[in-house]
Write an enzyme that holds these catalytic residues in place. Structure first.
Site, short mmCIF file in Angstrom:
data_model
loop_
_atom_site.label_atom_id
_atom_site.label_comp_id
_atom_site.label_asym_id
_atom_site.label_seq_id
_atom_site.Cartn_x
_atom_site.Cartn_y
_atom_site.Cartn_z
N THR A 97 0.83 -1.21 0.00
CA THR A 97 0.00 0.00 0.00
C THR A 97 0.86 1.26 0.00
OG1 THR A 97 -1.72 -1.17 1.20
CG2 THR A 97 -1.82 1.22 1.25
N GLY A 136 2.52 -2.93 8.45
CA GLY A 136 2.78 -3.19 9.86
C GLY A 136 4.23 -3.59 10.08
N GLU A 380 -6.16 -5.71 4.13
CA GLU A 380 -6.20 -6.94 3.31
C GLU A 380 -7.35 -6.90 2.33
OE1 GLU A 380 -3.32 -8.74 4.16
OE2 GLU A 380 -3.77 -9.12 2.03
C1 LIG Z 1 -1.46 -16.13 10.05
C2 LIG Z 1 -2.64 -15.26 10.13
C3 LIG Z 1 -2.37 -13.87 9.63
C4 LIG Z 1 -3.40 -12.93 10.12
C5 LIG Z 1 -2.94 -11.52 9.96
C6 LIG Z 1 -3.86 -10.67 10.73
C7 LIG Z 1 -3.37 -9.27 10.92
C8 LIG Z 1 -3.18 -8.59 9.62
C9 LIG Z 1 -3.09 -7.12 9.80
C10 LIG Z 1 -2.83 -6.36 8.74
C11 LIG Z 1 -2.36 -6.99 7.46
C12 LIG Z 1 -2.77 -6.15 6.30
C13 LIG Z 1 -2.09 -6.28 5.17
C14 LIG Z 1 -2.55 -5.54 4.00
O1 LIG Z 1 -3.50 -4.79 4.02
S1 LIG Z 1 -1.65 -5.92 2.61
C15 LIG Z 1 -2.42 -4.96 1.35
C16 LIG Z 1 -3.79 -5.49 0.99
N1 LIG Z 1 -4.24 -4.84 -0.20
C17 LIG Z 1 -5.23 -5.34 -0.96
O2 LIG Z 1 -5.88 -6.31 -0.63
C18 LIG Z 1 -5.45 -4.62 -2.26
C19 LIG Z 1 -6.83 -4.90 -2.81
N2 LIG Z 1 -6.84 -4.68 -4.24
C20 LIG Z 1 -6.69 -5.74 -5.10
O3 LIG Z 1 -6.55 -6.88 -4.70
C21 LIG Z 1 -6.74 -5.44 -6.56
O4 LIG Z 1 -6.40 -4.09 -6.80
C22 LIG Z 1 -8.16 -5.69 -7.16
C23 LIG Z 1 -8.43 -7.14 -7.11
C24 LIG Z 1 -9.20 -4.93 -6.41
C25 LIG Z 1 -8.18 -5.20 -8.60
O5 LIG Z 1 -7.04 -5.71 -9.20
P1 LIG Z 1 -6.90 -5.58 -10.78
O6 LIG Z 1 -5.56 -6.04 -11.19
O7 LIG Z 1 -7.32 -4.21 -11.17
O8 LIG Z 1 -7.88 -6.68 -11.23
P2 LIG Z 1 -9.31 -6.61 -11.86
O9 LIG Z 1 -10.33 -6.18 -10.87
O10 LIG Z 1 -9.26 -5.91 -13.17
O11 LIG Z 1 -9.44 -8.17 -12.09
C26 LIG Z 1 -8.55 -8.80 -13.01
C27 LIG Z 1 -8.73 -10.28 -12.86
O12 LIG Z 1 -7.91 -10.70 -11.75
C28 LIG Z 1 -8.67 -11.44 -10.86
N3 LIG Z 1 -8.12 -11.24 -9.52
C29 LIG Z 1 -8.05 -10.09 -8.85
N4 LIG Z 1 -7.48 -10.30 -7.64
C30 LIG Z 1 -7.18 -11.61 -7.59
C31 LIG Z 1 -6.60 -12.45 -6.58
N5 LIG Z 1 -6.20 -11.97 -5.39
N6 LIG Z 1 -6.44 -13.75 -6.85
C32 LIG Z 1 -6.85 -14.24 -8.05
N7 LIG Z 1 -7.44 -13.51 -9.05
C33 LIG Z 1 -7.59 -12.21 -8.79
C34 LIG Z 1 -10.06 -10.86 -10.98
O13 LIG Z 1 -11.03 -11.77 -10.49
C35 LIG Z 1 -10.15 -10.68 -12.48
O14 LIG Z 1 -10.39 -11.91 -13.05
P3 LIG Z 1 -11.36 -11.98 -14.32
O15 LIG Z 1 -12.72 -11.55 -13.81
O16 LIG Z 1 -11.32 -13.42 -14.71
O17 LIG Z 1 -10.79 -11.02 -15.34
C1 LIG Z 2 -4.48 -1.60 10.50
C2 LIG Z 2 -4.01 -1.64 9.07
C3 LIG Z 2 -2.93 -2.44 8.73
C4 LIG Z 2 -2.46 -2.47 7.41
N1 LIG Z 2 -1.37 -3.23 7.10
C5 LIG Z 2 -0.89 -3.19 5.84
C6 LIG Z 2 0.29 -3.94 5.50
O1 LIG Z 2 0.87 -4.61 6.36
N2 LIG Z 2 0.76 -3.87 4.23
C7 LIG Z 2 0.12 -3.13 3.26
O2 LIG Z 2 0.59 -3.10 2.12
N3 LIG Z 2 -1.00 -2.42 3.54
C8 LIG Z 2 -1.52 -2.44 4.81
N4 LIG Z 2 -2.65 -1.73 5.10
C9 LIG Z 2 -3.26 -0.89 4.07
C10 LIG Z 2 -4.57 -1.50 3.56
O3 LIG Z 2 -4.30 -2.63 2.80
C11 LIG Z 2 -5.31 -0.44 2.75
O4 LIG Z 2 -5.70 0.58 3.63
C12 LIG Z 2 -6.54 -1.04 2.08
O5 LIG Z 2 -6.13 -1.90 1.03
C13 LIG Z 2 -7.49 0.04 1.52
O6 LIG Z 2 -6.82 0.86 0.60
P1 LIG Z 2 -6.83 2.44 0.82
O7 LIG Z 2 -6.47 2.69 2.23
O8 LIG Z 2 -6.03 3.04 -0.27
O9 LIG Z 2 -8.35 2.88 0.66
P2 LIG Z 2 -9.04 3.28 -0.74
O10 LIG Z 2 -8.91 2.15 -1.68
O11 LIG Z 2 -8.58 4.61 -1.13
O12 LIG Z 2 -10.59 3.32 -0.27
C14 LIG Z 2 -11.17 4.51 0.15
C15 LIG Z 2 -12.66 4.39 -0.08
O13 LIG Z 2 -12.90 4.31 -1.49
C16 LIG Z 2 -13.73 3.17 -1.78
N5 LIG Z 2 -13.32 2.54 -3.03
C17 LIG Z 2 -12.06 2.34 -3.46
N6 LIG Z 2 -12.05 1.68 -4.61
C18 LIG Z 2 -13.36 1.45 -4.93
C19 LIG Z 2 -14.02 0.80 -6.01
N7 LIG Z 2 -13.33 0.23 -7.02
N8 LIG Z 2 -15.37 0.75 -5.99
C20 LIG Z 2 -16.06 1.29 -4.97
N9 LIG Z 2 -15.50 1.92 -3.92
C21 LIG Z 2 -14.16 1.99 -3.91
C22 LIG Z 2 -13.45 2.22 -0.64
O14 LIG Z 2 -14.55 1.37 -0.50
C23 LIG Z 2 -13.26 3.13 0.53
O15 LIG Z 2 -14.53 3.43 1.08
C24 LIG Z 2 -3.12 -1.68 6.42
C25 LIG Z 2 -4.22 -0.89 6.76
C26 LIG Z 2 -4.67 -0.86 8.08
C27 LIG Z 2 -5.85 0.01 8.42
#
Ligand SMILES: CCCCCCCC/C=C\C/C=C/C(=O)SCCNC(=O)CCNC(=O)[C@H](O)C(C)(C)COP(=O)(O)OP(=O)(O)OC[C@H]1O[C@@H](n2cnc3c(N)ncnc32)[C@H](O)[C@@H]1OP(=O)(O)O
Ligand SMILES: Cc1cc2nc3c(=O)[nH]c(=O)nc-3n(C[C@H](O)[C@H](O)[C@H](O)COP(=O)(O)OP(=O)(O)OC[C@H]3O[C@@H](n4cnc5c(N)ncnc54)[C@H](O)[C@@H]3O)c2cc1C
Length: 627
Positions: A97, A136, A380
């Site tokens: 992110t 994190g 996530e």
């Molecule tokens: C051991 C236990 C651990 C527990 C841990 C607990 C604590 C954790 C605390 C914090 C951790 C947090 C970490 C994070 O937040 S990491 C960052 C997380 N970020 C995200 O999740 C980002 C979300 N966005 C996306 O995944 C992508 O941007 C998207 C999917 C929304 C869009 O991607 P894009 O490339 O634009 O794809 P399309 O929408 O155009 O779709 C294309 C195609 O790809 C398929 N697809 C998309 N994602 C996936 C996937 N993950 N796996 C497989 N396929 C995927 C999608 O379905 C489309 O397919 P099609 O319809 O057949 O074309």
């Molecule tokens: C506690 C915590 C831990 C985290 N840990 C990690 C980590 O370890 N590693 C890491 O990489 N990231 C981490 N993140 C980041 C996290 O993955 C992002 O915050 C999350 O993916 C959302 O993206 P964003 O913050 O850019 O929100 P945005 O995507 O900007 O979303 C903002 C608003 O816009 C809306 N929106 C966005 N896109 C669309 C769409 N296509 N259609 C409709 N509505 C939409 C959303 O629903 C939301 O309401 C963490 C976040 C938190 C809060």
């Protein structure tokens, strides 16, 4: 029982104290308590830690960074980095992110440019929005990051790839040249976690630091694809699958334990005016708040177990090169994470609020849980984005169902049998098979309804992307309906196959029916709109839910006791096993730093002058106050 693992009172500590305490405890647990033959930081011991430690550090290191090395690294890269990470000789995080992008990964701006002459990648954040933000453990702990960046070779972009980047010196822990890194500051929860920012300016890494299981760059800059590029998103799928148990089911179970135990002790008001004050758990309104959330714990647990098994089976297939299950797994994991985190976070707040004023005290342990569960709706994969991903798959399947017999979690979309409900009594609506059918029909109709609406818009000349955007709310509802039918269906199957005593199976069946009926009664508009239930049957559904509350009330405390959390894990004056809530609250309050002196230091500085004046006025000496 190891005193080194006992929790100090987190609420009376500063953020930095909590950060240090969590690190101390986590490393103690990981380095002293747990290592044994074959220990890995992603094994069952981690499940113990996730349960036993209220705040721990290195969540991302153990839960994301290490699994990513396994998922994206070649055998040589795994051999190099896994042992270092498993022994905490390197501390990593998952840096994806950015300040400007989190959901839309194709918009990430950090660039990894291949320098052929030196066989290196030059990592650069070209502008402030490209800075990594949120990961994190990154602010102060990590010395490595698994950096997700756009690969560029000779000006051509190849999409997001994973790179191992060292950001701090392994001896001094100082940031390396070109690295600006730090903590992003106070947040709603995760006080002990140093979520950080990372600004990379022309940081050079060896070519070998591109994690190359799915693709590689040869010394001359030739790019080779080696597998389904969607596996590059695989880490997020795995965490979504795993976090349900750890960050949704477990915390909600803790919150329910606290709230149910407290509600059995707290006496407030009368039901029968001629009798004594009742435990608030005797109020049906209180049962209606708490018991469906207890049921959610069990149903989410059963559904999560099924999802984990599906992910495990899928992983074995991927190892054989078969990624055919990936679309369904992605849709299901995205939908489950979004819908269960939404339900769990809302449920934790419902049970917190059901504890009145003491539920607002940090001494209850509930605000900590509620605030932390709120994060599951964002990280996530932000829930709305995840639900739309799930809906995207459902709409495709609904189209396919017109010509093919579907299987897997979407099989019901091609079930064209008569699904009308013949329930005549509330008992009929407590039948698991009836509840499953109702949820399948509602989900099928919700998906078809959203699809039909979009088709009609496109037929009338609306561009498909605009139709999608305008129908997003219906699509999100379809995703929720799909997940609810999956949770109810898998739970009914799981319970029916469970080998346990008849009395236990009866309770679990009642909890499953309660979960399903609560969902029906909370969404009866859909069930009537799609012809699943008549208005009269909706009345029966409410009667059926109330009847289950009455049946489950006597076992409510026993059911939450079965979660078997120790007092130390719960850290709650309201939820302690002995039920001495008032004595515990008073002792807890007296320990507050505010009470370390009878008169607070600042009273003397700011209040004293007025106190003297007030005394003089009261004793007739000084001038009357202007007031
Ligand atoms: C051991 C236990 C651990 C527990 C841990 C607990 C604590 C954790 C605390 C914090 C951790 C947090 C970490 C994070 O937040 S990491 C960052 C997380 N970020 C995200 O999740 C980002 C979300 N966005 C996306 O995944 C992508 O941007 C998207 C999917 C929304 C869009 O991607 P894009 O490339 O634009 O794809 P399309 O929408 O155009 O779709 C294309 C195609 O790809 C398929 N697809 C998309 N994602 C996936 C996937 N993950 N796996 C497989 N396929 C995927 C999608 O379905 C489309 O397919 P099609 O319809 O057949 O074309
Ligand atoms: C506690 C915590 C831990 C985290 N840990 C990690 C980590 O370890 N590693 C890491 O990489 N990231 C981490 N993140 C980041 C996290 O993955 C992002 O915050 C999350 O993916 C959302 O993206 P964003 O913050 O850019 O929100 P945005 O995507 O900007 O979303 C903002 C608003 O816009 C809306 N929106 C966005 N896109 C669309 C769409 N296509 N259609 C409709 N509505 C939409 C959303 O629903 C939301 O309401 C963490 C976040 C938190 C809060």
């Amino acid at each position: 029982n190891d005193t080194s693992m006992q929790h100090r009172n987190l609420n009376h500590m500063t953020r930095e104290e909590r950060f240090s305490e969590a690190m101390r405890r986590t490393l103690y647990a990981l380095k002293v308590l747990l290592p044994r033959e074959g220990w890995t930081p992603v094994g069952p011991e981690m499940k113990y830690l996730a349960r036993a430690i209220k705040e721990f550090t290195f969540i991302i290191h153990a839960g994301v960074f290490i699994p990513c090395i396994m998922s994206y690294g070649t055998n040589e890269q795994i051999a190099k980095w896994f042992p270092l990470a498993a022994d905490f000789r390197i501390i990593g995080t998952y840096a994806q992110t950015e300040l400007g992008h989190g959901s839309f990964l194709r918009g990430l701006e950090t660039i990894a440019t291949y320098d052929r002459a030196n066989q290196e990648f030059i990592i650069n954040c070209p502008k402030i929005t490209a800075m990594k933000w949120w990961p994190g453990d990154m602010g102060k702990s990590a010395n490595h990051v698994l950096l997700m960046a756009e690969l560029v070779i000779d000006g051509k972009k190849y999409g997001m790839h994973g790179f191992m980047v060292q950001i701090r010196d392994l001896t001094t822990h100082e940031p390396l040249p070109g690295v600006t890194v730090g903590d992003i500051g106070a947040k709603l929860s995760f006080e002990s976690v140093d979520n950080g920012f990372l600004y990379l300016q022309n940081v050079r890494i060896p070519r070998e630091n591109l994690l190359s299981k799915l693709s590689e760059v040869h010394p001359d800059g030739t790019y080779i694809k080696k597998g389904n590029q969607r596996l590059m998103y695989g880490s997020m799928v795995r965490v979504r699958v795993n976090l349900i148990a750890h960050e949704i089911v477990m915390p909600l179970a803790k919150a329910c334990t606290i709230a149910v135990r407290y509600s059995a002790v707290r006496r407030q008001g009368l039901i029968n005016p001629s009798k004594e004050e009742v435990p608030v758990l005797d109020y049906v309104a209180q049962q209606h708040k708490l018991l469906p959330q207890v049921a959610t714990v069990f149903m989410a647990h059963f559904a999560a177990k099924q999802l984990v098994k599906m992910h495990h089976d899928y992983s074995l297939e991927v190892e054989k090169g078969n990624t055919s299950q990936l679309p369904e797994l992605h849709a299901l994991s995205a939908g489950m994470k979004a819908c269960l985190s939404e339900q769990g976070a809302a449920g934790a707040e419902i049970v917190r609020r059901a504890c009145g004023g003491h539920g607002y005290s940090c001494g209850s342990g509930l605000p900590f849980i509620v605030n932390r569960m709120l994060a599951t709706c964002t990280y996530e994969g932000e829930n709305t984005v995840m639900q739309l991903q799930c809906a995207r798959y459902l709409i495709k399947c609904a189209d396919q169902a017109k010509k093919d017999k579907l299987t897997g979690s979407v099989w019901y979309l091609s079930d064209f049998s008569n699904m009308s409900c013949t329930a005549q009594t509330f008992g009929d609506l407590q039948e698991p098979s009836v509840l499953v059918k109702l949820h399948e029909r509602r989900a099928k109709c919700a998906v078809q309804h959203a699809g039909k609406k979009m088709q009609n818009m496109v037929k009338n000349g609306t561009p498909a992307h605009d139709a999608w955007n305008m129908m997003a709310t219906l699509l999100i509802n379809a995703a929720r309906a799909h997940i609810m039918q999956y949770v109810v269906g898998t739970s009914v199957t799981y319970i029916s196959e469970l080998s346990c005593s008849a009395s236990l199976k009866k309770i679990l069946t009642q909890l499953c029916a309660l979960y399903a009926l609560h969902n029906i009664n909370s969404n009866c508009g859909d069930f009537v709109k799609f012809g699943c239930l008549t208005s009269a049957q909706c009345d029966l559904a409410q009667e059926a839910e109330f009847n289950l509350l009455k049946q489950l009330r006597p076992d409510a405390v026993g059911i939450v006791d079965s979660f078997d959390f120790t007092d130390d894990i719960l850290q709650s004056c309201l939820g302690a096993y002995d039920g001495n809530v008032y004595e515990r609250l008073f002792e807890w309050a007296k320990q507050a730093p505010m009470n370390k002196t009878e008169v607070h230091q600042d009273s003397y500085q700011y209040l004293q002058p007025y106190l003297h004046e007030g005394r003089d006025v009261l004793e007739g000496r000084g001038r009357n106050s202007k007031l």
